[in-house]
Design a protein around this motif. Structure first.
Motif, mmCIF file in Angstrom:
data_model
loop_
_atom_site.group_PDB
_atom_site.id
_atom_site.type_symbol
_atom_site.label_atom_id
_atom_site.label_comp_id
_atom_site.label_asym_id
_atom_site.label_seq_id
_atom_site.Cartn_x
_atom_site.Cartn_y
_atom_site.Cartn_z
ATOM 1 N N ILE A 24 61.402 -11.655 -45.350
ATOM 2 C CA ILE A 24 59.939 -11.737 -45.344
ATOM 3 C C ILE A 24 59.305 -10.463 -44.790
ATOM 4 N N GLY A 25 60.121 -9.444 -44.539
ATOM 5 C CA GLY A 25 59.612 -8.179 -44.039
ATOM 6 C C GLY A 25 60.397 -7.019 -44.603
ATOM 7 N N ALA A 60 63.811 -5.985 -43.939
ATOM 8 C CA ALA A 60 63.748 -6.249 -42.496
ATOM 9 C C ALA A 60 64.073 -7.720 -42.247
ATOM 10 N N PRO A 61 65.338 -8.030 -41.974
ATOM 11 C CA PRO A 61 65.689 -9.423 -41.741
ATOM 12 C C PRO A 61 65.334 -9.905 -40.339
ATOM 13 N N LEU A 62 65.194 -11.200 -40.230
ATOM 14 C CA LEU A 62 65.064 -11.837 -38.922
ATOM 15 C C LEU A 62 66.444 -11.868 -38.261
ATOM 16 N N TYR A 63 66.464 -11.903 -36.938
ATOM 17 C CA TYR A 63 67.749 -11.981 -36.232
ATOM 18 C C TYR A 63 68.589 -13.156 -36.744
ATOM 19 N N GLN A 64 67.964 -14.317 -36.933
ATOM 20 C CA GLN A 64 68.719 -15.491 -37.364
ATOM 21 C C GLN A 64 69.327 -15.295 -38.748
ATOM 22 N N GLN A 65 68.624 -14.581 -39.642
ATOM 23 C CA GLN A 65 69.191 -14.292 -40.957
ATOM 24 C C GLN A 65 70.463 -13.467 -40.834
ATOM 25 N N VAL A 66 70.461 -12.512 -39.920
ATOM 26 C CA VAL A 66 71.630 -11.655 -39.732
ATOM 27 C C VAL A 66 72.795 -12.470 -39.177
ATOM 28 N N ILE A 67 72.522 -13.336 -38.210
ATOM 29 C CA ILE A 67 73.568 -14.197 -37.650
ATOM 30 C C ILE A 67 74.155 -15.075 -38.744
ATOM 31 N N ASP A 68 73.300 -15.668 -39.568
ATOM 32 C CA ASP A 68 73.779 -16.512 -40.677
ATOM 33 C C ASP A 68 74.588 -15.700 -41.674
#
Length: 133
Positions: A24-25, A60-68
């Motif tokens: 979303i970024g 620009a991913p969210l932190y949670q997207q990267v963890i997933d």
């Protein structure tokens, strides 16, 4: 809301490692963008390869997207642990630990920072996980 996105340096490393999830970024020459006024969202890195947008733009991913993504694509888990300072001494702060666990080779490494700086510890853990792939 900016604090929910990984910093540009990590987003660029993720792009180089094949991260291509919808986000979303994005990062462009003006910095982090996520309101949809300039670009349509969701955005993913393949759009730069396809020539649809400037190749210098990075998702620009969210932190949670990267963890997933680490867990789903690379079998790497990033887990949060907290040690509360009051259990150590009255004057010590809380410590946030992020353990990077690679389920393929059963190796783990711990990244931590004190005094409630969980995002710094998480950035360190993500950088450590990037070194595993």
């Amino acid at each position: 809301m900016n604090h929910l996105f990984v910093p540009y340096e990590i987003a660029l490393q993720l792009k180089e490692k094949g991260f291509d999830e919808f986000c979303i970024g994005l990062f462009n020459e003006e910095g982090l963008q996520y309101d949809g006024e300039i670009y349509s969202f969701p955005f993913h890195n393949s759009l730069t390869k396809e020539g649809a947008v400037d190749p210098s733009i990075v998702a620009a991913p969210l932190y949670q997207q990267v963890i997933d993504w680490f867990r789903e694509k690379h079998n790497i888990d990033i887990l949060l642990e907290i040690t509360y300072g009051s259990h150590i001494s009255k004057n010590s702060g809380d410590w946030f630990y992020f353990t990077v666990y690679n389920s393929k080779n059963k190796k783990a490494k711990r990244f931590f920072e004190g005094d409630f700086d969980k995002y710094k510890a998480l950035r360190n853990a993500i950088e450590g996980a990037l070194n595993l792939i």
